[in-house]
Design an enzyme around this catalytic site. Structure first.
Site, PDB file in Angstrom:
ATOM      1  N   ARG A  69       8.356 -13.129 -36.248  1.00 53.65           N
ATOM      2  CA  ARG A  69       8.865 -12.642 -37.179  1.00 53.65           C
ATOM      3  C   ARG A  69      10.430 -12.580 -37.467  1.00 53.65           C
ATOM      4  NH1 ARG A  69       5.402  -9.718 -33.937  1.00 53.65           N
ATOM      5  NH2 ARG A  69       3.396 -10.240 -34.312  1.00 53.65           N
ATOM      6  N   GLU A 106       7.029  -9.596 -19.552  1.00 52.05           N
ATOM      7  CA  GLU A 106       5.721  -8.318 -19.093  1.00 52.05           C
ATOM      8  C   GLU A 106       4.508  -9.035 -17.836  1.00 52.05           C
ATOM      9  OE1 GLU A 106       4.559  -8.249 -22.261  1.00 52.05           O
ATOM     10  OE2 GLU A 106       7.140  -7.970 -22.359  1.00 52.05           O
TER      11      GLU A 106
END
Length: 181
Positions: A69, A106
């Site tokens: 992005r 994560e």
């Protein structure tokens, strides 16, 4: 000017929508697709980034966009500033010789990479992405730029998730965010 900037931030906020439990339970995904669809909101994003850069950075050589992005906002800002734009991608997505850095996610590990000749020693760069959460990808990009002996002037994001303290991980580099949650 402050009122105009605040009005632009409010427009941007109205174009960010939440999707609870995406991509997994407990996550509230901040969707920027409506912002990209609205020409006035997208212009507001680039206006505010441009204003920040011109006010705070005398010399910028390159804008570095993070996969994927950061590629949406970076070229628009680079064009406005009259500077080049460089991609940082996931491993294996760039042709030619590259420099890479591994970083923690994560759920595992990933690699960020940049073309070896994309940034030269001593160049002054700004990093741009859509969102700052834990700071892992931006931190890895700072490390890539350090390896190439260039100078990170700061990091810019549309959205910062303050409760995840990503900006702390990026110190001493500054973080400029348009919207904070």
């Amino acid at each position: 000017m402050a009122a105009e900037s605040q009005s632009k931030v409010q427009l941007i906020q109205r174009c960010i929508r939440d999707f609870p439990d995406f991509p997994k339970k407990g996550i509230v995904f901040k969707d920027i697709c409506p912002l990209l669809k609205d020409p006035a909101a997208l212009t507001a994003v680039i206006d505010l980034f441009e204003e920040h850069v011109k006010k705070n950075h005398k010399q910028v050589d390159l804008i570095i966009g993070l996969d994927a992005r950061g590629f949406l906002f970076g070229p628009l800002l680079a064009q406005r500033l009259g500077v080049g734009f460089v991609l940082v991608r996931k491993r294996g997505k760039l042709p030619g010789p590259t420099v890479s850095v591994a970083y923690a996610l994560e759920y595992g590990e990933a690699d960020a990479e940049i073309q070896e000749d994309a940034v030269f020693p001593g160049q002054k760069v700004l990093l741009i992405d859509d969102l700052l959460a834990t700071g892992g990808t931006l931190y890895a990009t700072c490390e890539l730029i350090r390896k190439l002996q260039a100078e990170v002037l700061g990091c810019m994001v549309v959205i910062e998730l303050k409760e995840l303290h990503g900006a702390d991980k990026l110190k001493p580099h500054s973080v400029f965010s348009l919207v904070q949650y």
